[in-house]
Design a protein around this motif. Structure first.
Motif, PDB file in Angstrom:
ATOM      1  N   ALA A   1      36.257  13.121  41.800  1.00  0.00           N
ATOM      2  CA  ALA A   1      36.245  14.121  40.726  1.00  0.00           C
ATOM      3  C   ALA A   1      35.569  15.406  41.184  1.00  0.00           C
ATOM      4  CB  ALA A   1      35.538  13.573  39.486  1.00  0.00           C
ATOM      5  N   LYS A   2      35.913  16.500  40.504  1.00  0.00           N
ATOM      6  CA  LYS A   2      35.283  17.797  40.723  1.00  0.00           C
ATOM      7  C   LYS A   2      34.878  18.381  39.378  1.00  0.00           C
ATOM      8  CE  LYS A   2      37.900  19.445  44.764  1.00  0.00           C
ATOM      9  NZ  LYS A   2      38.921  20.450  45.212  1.00  0.00           N
ATOM     10  N   ALA A   3      33.760  19.090  39.386  1.00  0.00           N
ATOM     11  CA  ALA A   3      33.402  19.938  38.258  1.00  0.00           C
ATOM     12  C   ALA A   3      34.057  21.296  38.430  1.00  0.00           C
ATOM     13  CB  ALA A   3      31.887  20.098  38.182  1.00  0.00           C
ATOM     14  N   SER A   4      34.241  22.006  37.316  1.00  0.00           N
ATOM     15  CA  SER A   4      34.842  23.335  37.371  1.00  0.00           C
ATOM     16  C   SER A   4      34.314  24.161  36.212  1.00  0.00           C
ATOM     17  CB  SER A   4      36.368  23.225  37.286  1.00  0.00           C
ATOM     18  OG  SER A   4      36.972  24.502  37.279  1.00  0.00           O
ATOM     19  N   PHE A   5      34.021  25.435  36.472  1.00  0.00           N
ATOM     20  CA  PHE A   5      33.690  26.339  35.375  1.00  0.00           C
ATOM     21  C   PHE A   5      34.022  27.771  35.762  1.00  0.00           C
ATOM     22  CE2 PHE A   5      29.671  25.927  37.748  1.00  0.00           C
ATOM     23  CZ  PHE A   5      29.259  27.240  37.891  1.00  0.00           C
ATOM     24  N   ALA A   6      34.408  28.540  34.747  1.00  0.00           N
ATOM     25  CA  ALA A   6      34.682  29.968  34.929  1.00  0.00           C
ATOM     26  C   ALA A   6      33.420  30.747  34.611  1.00  0.00           C
ATOM     27  CB  ALA A   6      35.816  30.409  34.009  1.00  0.00           C
ATOM     28  N   THR A   7      33.247  31.882  35.287  1.00  0.00           N
ATOM     29  CA  THR A   7      32.053  32.684  35.060  1.00  0.00           C
ATOM     30  C   THR A   7      32.325  34.164  35.273  1.00  0.00           C
ATOM     31  OG1 THR A   7      29.722  32.954  35.640  1.00  0.00           O
ATOM     32  CG2 THR A   7      31.233  32.476  37.441  1.00  0.00           C
ATOM     33  N   LYS A   8      31.541  34.964  34.557  1.00  0.00           N
ATOM     34  CA  LYS A   8      31.525  36.410  34.750  1.00  0.00           C
ATOM     35  C   LYS A   8      30.133  36.892  35.132  1.00  0.00           C
ATOM     36  CE  LYS A   8      35.056  36.954  31.163  1.00  0.00           C
ATOM     37  NZ  LYS A   8      34.854  35.633  30.519  1.00  0.00           N
ATOM     38  N   TYR A   9      29.273  35.959  35.533  1.00  0.00           N
ATOM     39  CA  TYR A   9      27.898  36.293  35.865  1.00  0.00           C
ATOM     40  C   TYR A   9      27.558  35.719  37.233  1.00  0.00           C
ATOM     41  CZ  TYR A   9      22.825  36.722  35.475  1.00  0.00           C
ATOM     42  OH  TYR A   9      21.513  37.051  35.697  1.00  0.00           O
ATOM     43  N   VAL A  10      26.959  36.533  38.080  1.00  0.00           N
ATOM     44  CA  VAL A  10      26.561  36.086  39.414  1.00  0.00           C
ATOM     45  C   VAL A  10      25.117  35.596  39.349  1.00  0.00           C
ATOM     46  CG1 VAL A  10      26.227  36.733  41.819  1.00  0.00           C
ATOM     47  CG2 VAL A  10      28.154  37.692  40.532  1.00  0.00           C
ATOM     48  N   ASN A  11      24.940  34.300  39.440  1.00  0.00           N
ATOM     49  CA  ASN A  11      23.618  33.680  39.464  1.00  0.00           C
ATOM     50  C   ASN A  11      23.409  33.093  40.858  1.00  0.00           C
ATOM     51  OD1 ASN A  11      21.293  32.198  39.210  1.00  0.00           O
ATOM     52  ND2 ASN A  11      21.906  31.108  37.359  1.00  0.00           N
ATOM     53  N   ARG A  12      22.685  33.806  41.687  1.00  0.00           N
ATOM     54  CA  ARG A  12      22.521  33.379  43.074  1.00  0.00           C
ATOM     55  C   ARG A  12      21.595  32.184  43.228  1.00  0.00           C
ATOM     56  NH1 ARG A  12      24.710  36.197  47.117  1.00  0.00           N
ATOM     57  NH2 ARG A  12      26.010  37.977  46.486  1.00  0.00           N
ATOM     58  N   GLN A  13      20.915  31.795  42.165  1.00  0.00           N
ATOM     59  CA  GLN A  13      20.150  30.545  42.218  1.00  0.00           C
ATOM     60  C   GLN A  13      21.074  29.342  42.463  1.00  0.00           C
ATOM     61  OE1 GLN A  13      17.881  30.242  38.583  1.00  0.00           O
ATOM     62  NE2 GLN A  13      17.026  32.287  38.802  1.00  0.00           N
ATOM     63  N   LEU A  14      22.329  29.466  42.043  1.00  0.00           N
ATOM     64  CA  LEU A  14      23.273  28.358  42.232  1.00  0.00           C
ATOM     65  C   LEU A  14      23.604  28.124  43.699  1.00  0.00           C
ATOM     66  CD1 LEU A  14      25.820  29.079  39.337  1.00  0.00           C
ATOM     67  CD2 LEU A  14      23.801  27.604  39.293  1.00  0.00           C
ATOM     68  N   LEU A  15      23.339  29.099  44.558  1.00  0.00           N
ATOM     69  CA  LEU A  15      23.643  28.942  45.974  1.00  0.00           C
ATOM     70  C   LEU A  15      22.777  27.869  46.627  1.00  0.00           C
ATOM     71  CD1 LEU A  15      23.980  32.718  46.947  1.00  0.00           C
ATOM     72  CD2 LEU A  15      25.849  31.068  46.710  1.00  0.00           C
ATOM     73  N   ASP A  16      21.679  27.504  45.991  1.00  0.00           N
ATOM     74  CA  ASP A  16      20.750  26.532  46.579  1.00  0.00           C
ATOM     75  C   ASP A  16      21.012  25.096  46.141  1.00  0.00           C
ATOM     76  OD1 ASP A  16      19.382  28.684  47.783  1.00  0.00           O
ATOM     77  OD2 ASP A  16      18.133  28.961  45.990  1.00  0.00           O
ATOM     78  N   LEU A  17      22.080  24.831  45.411  1.00  0.00           N
ATOM     79  CA  LEU A  17      22.255  23.525  44.763  1.00  0.00           C
ATOM     80  C   LEU A  17      23.105  22.531  45.546  1.00  0.00           C
ATOM     81  CD1 LEU A  17      22.641  24.561  41.004  1.00  0.00           C
ATOM     82  CD2 LEU A  17      20.584  23.874  42.265  1.00  0.00           C
ATOM     83  N   ASP A  18      23.646  22.887  46.699  1.00  0.00           N
ATOM     84  CA  ASP A  18      24.370  21.957  47.568  1.00  0.00           C
ATOM     85  C   ASP A  18      25.469  21.191  46.822  1.00  0.00           C
ATOM     86  OD1 ASP A  18      25.138  20.462  49.777  1.00  0.00           O
ATOM     87  OD2 ASP A  18      23.546  18.972  49.509  1.00  0.00           O
TER      88      ASP A  18
END
Length: 372
Positions: free
Chosen positions: A198-215
């Protein structure tokens, strides 16, 4: 004999540091169900906004100051900035979906701190609809693990994904912004990292660079929504600029996310084709070969709503010059039961075909998963 040491009670979660300053969230009031306040996730949110007034409410659906309060139209952005709601998700179910995903996952939030003029989410909870965080995250992630397990391996490719079952996480919110409020999104990404089918998926219009650290390990798909900047400056209120979204795409691919693009919404107005041609050429010029190799897109023409049209006239009438085009639009009953308006069938069909030709010409590497 030495006396026994006294029993020390402690919170199983580490202390939460206050959220750093952010223009989207300057929270002054938190409405909360008692059960949400008693949860570790609820305490985390309170720790991120320690100066906020806490108001207990019987249900996140029963807040007279928010729900059905037409006076909030005049305070549309202020409510989104200064208010949060904490609740418990009572009903857990995954609904079938045949477009962006195979399933719509149970929400871990609804509402948004952003204020896109065409967004359908405000229609669900009256006026303004700030972020509601659901604090029973362990129940939600446990349900998702069991649901994925019941599906088994995906038997054949479809438009959602060739190999994996895809679960849309953010039907009624923007997960990139939700991640500023709590660790719900981090927990969801960690859950799907461990689910090989399975994969998660979400659409966004906001750049949250904290998500880059979540592997994410390739198990989460982020769909960055893009549109011509002239349209976004009017319609995408309080979002990350389109240029910032485009600049972030390669970084998210490098961090282990699958990154798709939402060409959405496509607003038909004078000069729309040249504006989209310029945007697609910009994507072709700026995105890396690695990004292009895994990219795909959704094309979504504007759907609007008469009630939202009336709301927008109260706080952002300029947006309606682009969105409300009765001479081009017809009624539409949406999948979620809303009475909306969309472009007439002939107008929409022509618009989809024209945009597909622009993609073929300016970004031929961009596979269109679906268009509607």
């Amino acid at each position: 004999m030495a006396p026994a040491e006294p029993l020390t009670l402690f919170d199983p979660e580490p202390p939460t540091t206050p959220a750093p300053p952010n223009r989207l969230l300057q929270v002054r009031r938190i409405y909360a169900e008692p059960a949400a306040l008693d949860s570790s996730r609820g305490r985390q949110v309170l720790g991120r906004f320690p100066g906020a007034e806490v108001v207990e409410v019987p249900s996140h659906w029963q807040i007279p100051d928010l729900h059905g309060n037409e006076g909030n139209v005049e305070r549309w952005v202020r409510v989104k900035t200064e208010t949060l709601v904490l609740g418990v998700k009572k009903s857990l179910s995954a609904r079938p979906n045949g477009r962006s995903a195979n399933w719509i996952a149970p929400s871990t939030a609804n509402g948004c701190a952003m204020a896109c003029a065409y967004c359908y989410v405000p229609r669900r909870k009256g006026y303004a609809n700030p972020i509601t965080v659901f604090t029973n995250i362990e129940q939600i992630t446990g349900y998702l693990r069991r649901h994925v397990g019941r599906q088994g391996p995906k038997p054949e490719p479809d438009q959602a994904d060739p190999d994996s079952w895809v679960y849309d996480l953010g039907e009624n919110s923007d997960c990139s912004v939700d991640a500023l409020v709590s660790d719900n999104v981090a927990d969801l990404i960690a859950t799907f990292r461990e689910l090989p089918t399975a994969k998660a998926s979400f659409a966004t219009k906001y750049v949250n660079r904290q998500l880059l650290d979540l592997d994410p390990a390739g198990r989460t798909r982020i769909r960055f929504s893009v549109m011509p900047e002239d349209d976004a400056r009017v319609l995408d209120v309080r979002t990350s600029p389109v240029a910032e979204r485009i600049a972030a795409v390669d970084d998210f691919v490098e961090a282990g996310y699958e990154v798709h693009l939402n060409l959405s919404p496509v607003v038909l107005r004078d000069g729309w084709e040249s504006a989209w041609a310029a945007l697609l050429q910009r994507l072709d010029d700026q995105l890396s070969p690695a990004t292009k190799a895994q990219a795909a897109a959704e094309v979504i023409l504007l759907t609007h709503n008469r009630d939202l049209h009336e709301v927008n006239l109260g706080w952002h009438p300029k947006a309606e010059d682009l969105l409300w085009r009765p001479e081009l639009q017809q009624p539409k009953r949406s999948q979620n039961g809303q009475d909306n308006v969309r472009y007439r069938n002939d107008v929409k069909r022509d618009g989809v075909q024209r945009l597909q030709r622009l993609v073929e010409l300016h970004a031929p590497w961009l596979r269109i998963r679906y268009a509607f």
